[in-house]
Write a protein that holds these residues in place. Structure first.
Motif, mmCIF file in Angstrom:
data_model
loop_
_atom_site.group_PDB
_atom_site.id
_atom_site.type_symbol
_atom_site.label_atom_id
_atom_site.label_comp_id
_atom_site.label_asym_id
_atom_site.label_seq_id
_atom_site.Cartn_x
_atom_site.Cartn_y
_atom_site.Cartn_z
ATOM 1 N N GLN A 155 0.830 -1.203 0.000
ATOM 2 C CA GLN A 155 0.000 0.000 0.000
ATOM 3 C C GLN A 155 0.865 1.254 0.000
ATOM 4 N N LEU A 156 1.909 1.239 0.836
ATOM 5 C CA LEU A 156 2.798 2.403 0.932
ATOM 6 C C LEU A 156 3.492 2.652 -0.406
ATOM 7 N N LYS A 157 3.932 1.594 -1.040
ATOM 8 C CA LYS A 157 4.618 1.728 -2.328
ATOM 9 C C LYS A 157 3.704 2.353 -3.371
ATOM 10 N N VAL A 158 2.437 1.947 -3.382
ATOM 11 C CA VAL A 158 1.474 2.488 -4.343
ATOM 12 C C VAL A 158 1.273 3.976 -4.114
ATOM 13 N N VAL A 159 1.064 4.374 -2.843
ATOM 14 C CA VAL A 159 0.822 5.790 -2.536
ATOM 15 C C VAL A 159 2.046 6.633 -2.871
ATOM 16 N N LEU A 160 3.242 6.151 -2.532
ATOM 17 C CA LEU A 160 4.459 6.907 -2.816
ATOM 18 C C LEU A 160 4.670 7.073 -4.317
ATOM 19 N N LYS A 161 4.393 6.037 -5.097
ATOM 20 C CA LYS A 161 4.552 6.139 -6.553
ATOM 21 C C LYS A 161 3.516 7.076 -7.165
ATOM 22 N N GLN A 162 2.297 7.037 -6.636
ATOM 23 C CA GLN A 162 1.260 7.930 -7.152
ATOM 24 C C GLN A 162 1.629 9.391 -6.963
ATOM 25 N N ASN A 163 2.375 9.674 -5.898
ATOM 26 C CA ASN A 163 2.776 11.054 -5.605
ATOM 27 C C ASN A 163 4.207 11.351 -6.055
ATOM 28 N N ASN A 164 4.799 10.443 -6.878
ATOM 29 C CA ASN A 164 6.155 10.604 -7.394
ATOM 30 C C ASN A 164 7.195 10.802 -6.298
ATOM 31 N N ILE A 165 6.944 10.170 -5.132
ATOM 32 C CA ILE A 165 7.908 10.235 -4.024
ATOM 33 C C ILE A 165 8.900 9.091 -4.126
ATOM 34 N N LEU A 166 8.454 7.933 -4.604
ATOM 35 C CA LEU A 166 9.339 6.781 -4.789
ATOM 36 C C LEU A 166 9.713 6.709 -6.268
ATOM 37 N N LYS A 167 10.939 7.084 -6.560
ATOM 38 C CA LYS A 167 11.402 7.147 -7.944
ATOM 39 C C LYS A 167 12.667 6.316 -8.070
ATOM 40 N N GLN A 168 12.644 5.362 -8.989
ATOM 41 C CA GLN A 168 13.783 4.470 -9.205
ATOM 42 C C GLN A 168 14.203 3.772 -7.914
ATOM 43 N N GLY A 169 13.203 3.408 -7.120
ATOM 44 C CA GLY A 169 13.443 2.642 -5.907
ATOM 45 C C GLY A 169 13.952 3.437 -4.730
ATOM 46 N N LYS A 170 13.996 4.782 -4.823
ATOM 47 C CA LYS A 170 14.478 5.615 -3.727
ATOM 48 C C LYS A 170 13.453 6.705 -3.397
ATOM 49 N N ILE A 171 13.376 7.015 -2.093
ATOM 50 C CA ILE A 171 12.475 8.075 -1.633
ATOM 51 C C ILE A 171 13.084 9.438 -1.948
ATOM 52 N N ARG A 172 12.251 10.347 -2.395
ATOM 53 C CA ARG A 172 12.695 11.715 -2.653
ATOM 54 C C ARG A 172 11.611 12.672 -2.186
ATOM 55 N N LYS A 173 11.947 13.964 -2.208
ATOM 56 C CA LYS A 173 10.981 14.970 -1.783
ATOM 57 C C LYS A 173 9.837 15.036 -2.782
ATOM 58 N N ALA A 174 8.603 15.124 -2.264
ATOM 59 C CA ALA A 174 7.428 15.158 -3.134
ATOM 60 C C ALA A 174 7.489 16.376 -4.048
ATOM 61 N N PRO A 175 7.409 16.177 -5.385
ATOM 62 C CA PRO A 175 7.500 17.319 -6.308
ATOM 63 C C PRO A 175 6.252 18.198 -6.282
ATOM 64 N N ASN A 176 5.131 17.644 -5.875
ATOM 65 C CA ASN A 176 3.878 18.392 -5.850
ATOM 66 C C ASN A 176 3.243 18.281 -4.464
ATOM 67 N N ARG A 177 2.228 19.078 -4.243
ATOM 68 C CA ARG A 177 1.521 19.065 -2.969
ATOM 69 C C ARG A 177 0.824 17.716 -2.780
ATOM 70 N N ILE A 178 0.959 17.169 -1.585
ATOM 71 C CA ILE A 178 0.349 15.871 -1.275
ATOM 72 C C ILE A 178 -0.980 16.108 -0.557
ATOM 73 N N SER A 179 -1.997 15.365 -0.951
ATOM 74 C CA SER A 179 -3.294 15.495 -0.294
ATOM 75 C C SER A 179 -3.196 15.045 1.155
ATOM 76 N N SER A 180 -4.063 15.604 1.981
ATOM 77 C CA SER A 180 -4.042 15.232 3.404
ATOM 78 C C SER A 180 -4.340 13.749 3.590
ATOM 79 N N ALA A 181 -5.182 13.188 2.708
ATOM 80 C CA ALA A 181 -5.507 11.763 2.819
ATOM 81 C C ALA A 181 -4.265 10.908 2.575
ATOM 82 N N ASP A 182 -3.482 11.267 1.543
ATOM 83 C CA ASP A 182 -2.265 10.503 1.261
ATOM 84 C C ASP A 182 -1.216 10.706 2.344
#
Length: 599
Positions: free
Chosen positions: A372-399
């Motif tokens: 579940q965490l992997k899906v949410v991070l990828k949807q918000n472009n936080i998990l890129k190429q297997g590494k966590i990075r700073k969210a490029p866009n605003r993240i919804s409060s639900a996410d």
């Protein structure tokens, strides 16, 4: 004399020990650990003690189950040794190779083994009558055994309180004896009595069956009507779902689980009355499993929605497990009418799967949450190429809440390290999943570009100071002193008062206790002297910040004609350290002291 020996409880005890030797050894070991726990924990870590106790509890049940399987199958002692050893090996590997978080999941083995005991003698038998009579006698006797143990404890406690009232026993001794009596009754007497009352006969006939009147009344006029009422309520709600087009609520799955569980218990308990019971009870026996089909479908849909929204947890895993169990039983009893042992036997197997192995409740829940965490991070472009990075866009409060709750879930179960590969290389030195999980979670969230606010947590930090005489077994009484009291541990968090009454006549009247931050030592008729151990310990820590370095820790006071000398083997201080590094002042945690008196 031989006639009297037949009525001796020791004769029954001897037979019980011979029949359930492995279980008796386990319960005796548990009793010894419980009695000596205050002293054992000074030498063995609490997590290891927990593992040992879990092993003994599981061993007690497993050896009992093994004996019943052997007796039911009429197998040889050799097969019993093989079966018992295999089970103990699996338990040993499961318990002592597990971390503290995984040990909690092993608790599912307790109901699994208890259910196994209900089936043990009937693994290859299809005799429903014998199965029912055996289980009625077994669990009735177990309840009676622990009720008798409770009565024994109450009776012995009342006798002790009467002696205390008449002869004024020291408060500390009285409380210790009360605790020992409770431990004896609950951990030793109750289980041994239960073992002695386990049926030795596994084949019964109609002449052995005697249903008590209360069972007929309770089933016909309380339980059976309740099942019908629950069915009507659930079906009324199902009709509402169809009319309104409303999806089932998440909590509905738990309601259906309770309803199905109650119905199956009634089906088991009332089996002998299935044909000559009241009208409502006969209807329940005829239509319960067919009526369970639609609730099972709704339950599966409800828990599926819940898992899709919030992921798998141990509680939801149990709902899924109950759904599988209900579905299996409903299909089986609608089309085949298998033996009653299938009801408890299949649940025992499912609970074993939930406790150990790759499909355990903990493993399935953790990997589902990571997915579940992997899906949410990828949807918000936080998990890129297997590494966590700073969210490029605003993240919804639900996410944001979803990410935080999943990280919290993994941290509480000590499984944050499973996403170690996602940590950016630049931060890997800053993330310590094992020793600082709170900071690790916070660092991960900051790396994602947000901080949802981890609650401020604390960890306890200890410092121990040891005296020069810590390992000396024999200490001479210094010149001028009359009495020496051997080392005693005082735990500040456990006792507001600790008193010792010495066995030797020469020590009669010497007492000591800890109360309101002071350690008191005295001799009846000669006075009492108080010592501020915490202040002394803080001065020692200031003088010797290294802590564990051995040095002389002695304090001596004289008051009137009473002179007392304390020699501390060990003093342990503790403080709370927050995630931000701030810490509370050190406080006294425990100490071990010997002392001498002159009067």
């Amino acid at each position: 004399m031989n006639v009297l020996s037949n009525f001796s409880p020791f004769n029954d005890l001897k037979k019980t020990v011979k029949r359930f030797l492995g279980s008796v050894v386990c319960v005796l070991a548990l009793f010894v650990i419980a009695i000596r726990y205050r002293y054992i924990r000074d030498y063995i870590r609490d997590d290891i003690l927990f593992q040992v106790n879990a092993f003994l509890i599981f061993g007690f049940l497993w050896f009992g189950l093994t004996r019943l399987i052997i007796e039911g199958r009429a197998w040889s002692i050799g097969k019993e040794l093989v079966l018992g050893s295999a089970g103990i090996t699996i338990l040993t590997l499961s318990i002592f190779s597990s971390d503290p978080a995984a040990l909690g999941g092993l608790l599912f083995l307790i109901p699994a083994l208890l259910l196994g005991i209900s089936v043990g003698p009937y693994i290859t038998s299809h005799d429903n009558l014998s199965f029912w009579i055996y289980n009625r006698q077994l669990w009735q006797n177990v309840v009676i055994a622990f009720f008798v143990a409770l009565i024994l404890w109450i009776g012995l406690s009342a006798a002790l309180l009467a002696i205390d009232y008449l002869f004024s026993i020291d408060r500390r001794i009285r409380e210790d004896i009360l605790g020992y009596l409770l431990t004896f009754s609950a951990i030793l007497f109750g289980p041994l009595y239960a073992l002695s009352s386990v049926p030795k006969k596994f084949s019964y006939s109609e002449t052995d069956y005697h249903a008590p009147t209360w069972l007929y009344f309770v089933l016909n006029w309380i339980f059976a009507p309740l099942v019908v009422i629950y069915i009507l309520i659930l079906y009324a709600y199902f009709i509402k779902i169809m009319i309104v087009g409303e999806m089932p609520r998440g909590q509905l799955a738990y309601m259906i689980t309770a309803f199905g569980g109650l119905g199956i218990v009634i089906y088991l308990i009332g089996w002998p009355l299935r044909e000559n019971g009241g009208t409502i009870l006969r209807l329940v026996y005829r239509f319960f499993f067919p009526a369970l089909i639609i609730p099972i479908i709704i339950q599966a849909l409800s828990i599926y929605i819940r898992i899709e929204q919030y992921g798998m947890t141990e509680k939801r895993y149990l709902v899924v497990l109950s759904t599988v169990w209900f579905a299996f039983l409903a299909i089986a009893y609608i089309f085949r009418k298998p033996p009653l042992k299938w009801i408890t036997g299949t649940l025992a197997v499912l609970l074993t799967v939930a406790a150990i192995g790759p499909l355990s409740a903990l493993n399935v829940s953790v990997w589902n949450q990571i997915r579940q965490l992997k899906v949410v991070l990828k949807q918000n472009n936080i998990l890129k190429q297997g590494k966590i990075r700073k969210a490029p866009n605003r993240i919804s409060s639900a996410d944001r809440n979803s990410i935080s709750s999943i990280l919290e879930f993994l941290r509480q179960r000590e499984r944050l390290y499973l996403i170690r590969a996602w940590v950016p290389i630049a931060l890997q030195q800053d993330v310590d999943f094992k020793n600082s999980p709170y900071n690790a979670q916070k660092t991960l969230e900051e790396a994602m570009g947000f901080d949802v606010g981890i609650p401020q947590r604390h960890k306890t930090e200890y410092v121990s100071m040891e005296g020069t005489n810590k390992d000396k077994r024999v200490i001479d009484v210094p010149g001028g002193f009359k009495v020496m009291v051997n080392p005693e541990y005082v735990y500040i968090e456990d006792n507001d008062k600790k008193t010792w009454v010495l066995k030797h006549d020469a020590h009669a009247g010497v007492f000591a206790y800890y109360q309101n931050g002071l350690f008191y030592v005295g001799k009846e008729g000669h006075g009492i002297i108080d010592f501020d151990v915490e202040a002394f310990a803080l001065d020692e820590l200031k003088r010797n910040p290294g802590g564990t370095k051995r040095h002389n820790m002695v304090v001596e006071e004289t008051q009137n004609n009473l002179r007392i000398k304390l020699d501390f083997d060990e003093i342990k201080l503790s403080r709370l350290v927050k995630d931000d590094g701030n810490a509370t002042p050190y406080r006294l945690y425990k100490f071990r002291v010997r002392f001498w008196l002159d009067y």
